[in-house]
Write a protein that holds these residues in place. Structure first.
Motif, PDB file in Angstrom:
ATOM      1  N   THR A  13       0.794  -1.370  -0.684  1.00  0.00           N
ATOM      2  CA  THR A  13      -0.056  -0.012   0.212  1.00  0.00           C
ATOM      3  C   THR A  13       0.818   0.797  -0.025  1.00  0.00           C
ATOM      4  N   ASP A  51      -7.678   3.595  -2.347  1.00  0.00           N
ATOM      5  CA  ASP A  51      -7.796   2.686  -0.866  1.00  0.00           C
ATOM      6  C   ASP A  51      -8.472   3.766  -0.555  1.00  0.00           C
ATOM      7  N   SER A 134      -6.935   6.337   4.842  1.00  0.00           N
ATOM      8  CA  SER A 134      -7.576   6.966   3.614  1.00  0.00           C
ATOM      9  C   SER A 134      -8.278   8.876   4.843  1.00  0.00           C
TER      10      SER A 134
END
Length: 164
Positions: A13, A51, A134
């Protein structure tokens, strides 16, 4: 020339900040349809999970998770930047160097990237974040004064599911 090193973690990520060449421009908002199309095209060729994504007139912040075994986010950014630039009419000012290289004057050449190591890791400490990654994207955008509030979208999902 500097040696730009990217931390390529398969299935990782990543937090990105990507800027327009002209930081006074509002192309990302004015041509958000072209940006969405460019992202759709890139995801069709090389999938990734979004995301979070915040688009501001002159730059954007986003969090992506790549598929297991895949660490090639630079090719995805190249595809998005290229597709977006090709969707715009030529006419931006360019230097002789940019013209000779066949470059458009749309994007800054580089982008900023941070690898998210675990659930406790948020984008770097200069981002005021809440408990979710987020939300960190949204709070960073709000903190720099570009938005005061969002209509119809919660902080943890700046764009609603399925915007792409």
């Amino acid at each position: 020339m500097p040696d730009y090193r990217r931390n390529r973690v398969p299935g990782g990520t990543f937090f990105f900040t990507v800027n327009l060449f002209d930081r006074r421009a509002n192309l990302l908002m004015a041509r958000s349809d072209a940006l969405r199309d460019a992202v759709r095209q890139a995801r069709a060729r090389r999938p990734f999970h979004i995301d979070a994504w915040v688009v501001i007139p002159d730059h954007m912040h986003c969090l992506w998770t790549l598929p297991e075994g895949d660490a090639n986010f630079p090719c995805r950014w190249r595809a998005i930047k290229t597709a977006f630039a090709k969707s715009l009419p030529v006419g931006e000012p360019r230097s002789l160097v940019m013209t000779n290289r066949g470059e458009r004057g749309i994007w800054q050449r580089r982008y900023w990237e941070h690898t998210i190591r675990d659930d406790r890791d948020s984008p770097p400490t200069w981002i005021t974040s809440s408990s979710t990654r987020s939300s960190a994207v949204w709070w960073r955008t709000r903190r720099i004064g570009r938005i005061r509030h969002l209509i119809g979208a919660p902080p943890a999902g700046v764009y609603p599911a399925g915007w792409i």
